[in-house]
Motif scaffolding. Sequence first.
Motif, PDB file in Angstrom:
ATOM      1  N   LYS A 295       0.822  -1.214   0.000  1.00  0.00           N
ATOM      2  CA  LYS A 295       0.000   0.000   0.000  1.00  0.00           C
ATOM      3  C   LYS A 295       0.856   1.265   0.000  1.00  0.00           C
ATOM      4  CE  LYS A 295      -3.635  -2.522   0.039  1.00  0.00           C
ATOM      5  NZ  LYS A 295      -4.273  -2.811  -1.223  1.00  0.00           N
ATOM      6  N   TYR A 296       2.084   1.160   0.477  1.00  0.00           N
ATOM      7  CA  TYR A 296       3.024   2.283   0.513  1.00  0.00           C
ATOM      8  C   TYR A 296       4.398   1.790   0.066  1.00  0.00           C
ATOM      9  CZ  TYR A 296      -0.411   4.071   3.898  1.00  0.00           C
ATOM     10  OH  TYR A 296      -1.558   4.457   4.538  1.00  0.00           O
ATOM     11  N   ALA A 297       5.155   2.695  -0.557  1.00  0.00           N
ATOM     12  CA  ALA A 297       6.567   2.435  -0.850  1.00  0.00           C
ATOM     13  C   ALA A 297       7.369   3.596  -0.277  1.00  0.00           C
ATOM     14  CB  ALA A 297       6.809   2.320  -2.346  1.00  0.00           C
ATOM     15  N   ILE A 298       8.456   3.275   0.344  1.00  0.00           N
ATOM     16  CA  ILE A 298       9.359   4.301   0.860  1.00  0.00           C
ATOM     17  C   ILE A 298      10.675   4.160   0.110  1.00  0.00           C
ATOM     18  CG2 ILE A 298      10.598   5.162   2.880  1.00  0.00           C
ATOM     19  CD1 ILE A 298       8.254   4.000   4.556  1.00  0.00           C
ATOM     20  N   GLU A 299      11.067   5.237  -0.564  1.00  0.00           N
ATOM     21  CA  GLU A 299      12.304   5.233  -1.338  1.00  0.00           C
ATOM     22  C   GLU A 299      13.320   6.127  -0.636  1.00  0.00           C
ATOM     23  OE1 GLU A 299      10.204   4.651  -5.727  1.00  0.00           O
ATOM     24  OE2 GLU A 299      11.197   6.556  -5.272  1.00  0.00           O
ATOM     25  N   MET A 300      14.547   5.623  -0.557  1.00  0.00           N
ATOM     26  CA  MET A 300      15.638   6.390   0.059  1.00  0.00           C
ATOM     27  C   MET A 300      16.945   6.036  -0.625  1.00  0.00           C
ATOM     28  SD  MET A 300      15.879   4.375   3.720  1.00  0.00           S
ATOM     29  CE  MET A 300      14.417   5.208   4.211  1.00  0.00           C
ATOM     30  N   LYS A 301      17.975   6.800  -0.336  1.00  0.00           N
ATOM     31  CA  LYS A 301      19.280   6.562  -0.933  1.00  0.00           C
ATOM     32  C   LYS A 301      19.748   5.137  -0.617  1.00  0.00           C
ATOM     33  CE  LYS A 301      22.356   9.906  -1.124  1.00  0.00           C
ATOM     34  NZ  LYS A 301      23.391  10.879  -0.730  1.00  0.00           N
ATOM     35  N   ALA A 302      20.330   4.489  -1.614  1.00  0.00           N
ATOM     36  CA  ALA A 302      20.806   3.116  -1.454  1.00  0.00           C
ATOM     37  C   ALA A 302      21.777   3.005  -0.287  1.00  0.00           C
ATOM     38  CB  ALA A 302      21.472   2.637  -2.733  1.00  0.00           C
ATOM     39  N   GLY A 303      21.599   1.946   0.489  1.00  0.00           N
ATOM     40  CA  GLY A 303      22.463   1.688   1.638  1.00  0.00           C
ATOM     41  C   GLY A 303      21.970   2.295   2.931  1.00  0.00           C
ATOM     42  N   LEU A 304      20.871   3.067   2.874  1.00  0.00           N
ATOM     43  CA  LEU A 304      20.408   3.758   4.077  1.00  0.00           C
ATOM     44  C   LEU A 304      19.169   3.152   4.726  1.00  0.00           C
ATOM     45  CD1 LEU A 304      21.179   7.451   3.143  1.00  0.00           C
ATOM     46  CD2 LEU A 304      22.526   5.852   4.499  1.00  0.00           C
ATOM     47  N   ALA A 305      18.547   2.163   4.101  1.00  0.00           N
ATOM     48  CA  ALA A 305      17.483   1.435   4.807  1.00  0.00           C
ATOM     49  C   ALA A 305      18.177   0.689   5.951  1.00  0.00           C
ATOM     50  CB  ALA A 305      16.782   0.462   3.873  1.00  0.00           C
ATOM     51  N   PRO A 306      17.670   0.812   7.157  1.00  0.00           N
ATOM     52  CA  PRO A 306      18.360   0.227   8.305  1.00  0.00           C
ATOM     53  C   PRO A 306      18.657  -1.264   8.130  1.00  0.00           C
ATOM     54  CG  PRO A 306      16.569   1.628   9.029  1.00  0.00           C
ATOM     55  CD  PRO A 306      16.441   1.505   7.543  1.00  0.00           C
ATOM     56  N   ALA A 307      19.873  -1.661   8.466  1.00  0.00           N
ATOM     57  CA  ALA A 307      20.313  -3.047   8.305  1.00  0.00           C
ATOM     58  C   ALA A 307      19.453  -4.019   9.103  1.00  0.00           C
ATOM     59  CB  ALA A 307      21.783  -3.181   8.710  1.00  0.00           C
ATOM     60  N   GLY A 308      18.996  -3.615  10.279  1.00  0.00           N
ATOM     61  CA  GLY A 308      18.209  -4.505  11.133  1.00  0.00           C
ATOM     62  C   GLY A 308      16.712  -4.475  10.873  1.00  0.00           C
ATOM     63  N   LEU A 309      16.264  -3.686   9.890  1.00  0.00           N
ATOM     64  CA  LEU A 309      14.835  -3.581   9.594  1.00  0.00           C
ATOM     65  C   LEU A 309      14.292  -4.933   9.142  1.00  0.00           C
ATOM     66  CD1 LEU A 309      12.490  -1.515   9.392  1.00  0.00           C
ATOM     67  CD2 LEU A 309      13.129  -1.225   6.989  1.00  0.00           C
ATOM     68  N   GLN A 310      13.141  -5.317   9.708  1.00  0.00           N
ATOM     69  CA  GLN A 310      12.581  -6.633   9.411  1.00  0.00           C
ATOM     70  C   GLN A 310      11.102  -6.535   9.057  1.00  0.00           C
ATOM     71  OE1 GLN A 310      13.273  -8.988  12.898  1.00  0.00           O
ATOM     72  NE2 GLN A 310      15.474  -9.048  12.597  1.00  0.00           N
ATOM     73  N   ASN A 311      10.634  -7.536   8.315  1.00  0.00           N
ATOM     74  CA  ASN A 311       9.205  -7.610   8.009  1.00  0.00           C
ATOM     75  C   ASN A 311       8.405  -7.645   9.303  1.00  0.00           C
ATOM     76  OD1 ASN A 311       9.843  -7.687   5.322  1.00  0.00           O
ATOM     77  ND2 ASN A 311       9.259  -9.792   4.991  1.00  0.00           N
TER      78      ASN A 311
END
Length: 111
Positions: free
Chosen positions: A88-104
Motif C-alpha cells: 500500500k506504501y513504498a518508501i524510497e531512500m538513498k541506497a544503503g540507508l534502509a536500516p540493516a536490522g529492519l525486518q518484516n
Amino acid sequence: MLINVTKGYIIASNIEKAINYWKRMKGLLGRISIPDDYALVIYKCTGIHTYKMQFDIDVIFLDKDRKVIEIIRHMTPGNKTDIDSKRKYAIEMKAGLAPAGLQNGEELYWC
C-alpha cells in the motif's frame, strides 16, 4: 520524520509525501541525488520502477497497517518490481540507508 515504531528509532528526518497521482508517478525521477536523511513516501503504491533514474535506491514496501512486508536494497536504475496488491506504501531512500536490522512486520510512522 520517518520512525520505526516497533524498535523506537528515526529512519529519516526529512520526508516527502507523494499522495496525488502526479507526485506518485514522478517519484524521484529527474533528481540527480537525494540527501542521506531523506525518504519519499509513496501512497497507494503496489510496485515501482527506476527507469531513467540516475542513482540506486533502497525501497521499503508497507501494507495497509504501515508494517514492513518487503525490503529491496540497492535497486539499480532501469529496473522494476512486480505488482503486489498487498503493498500500500513504498518508501524510497538513498541506497544503503534502509536500516540493516529492519525486518518484516515492523511498524513505521511518518509525520
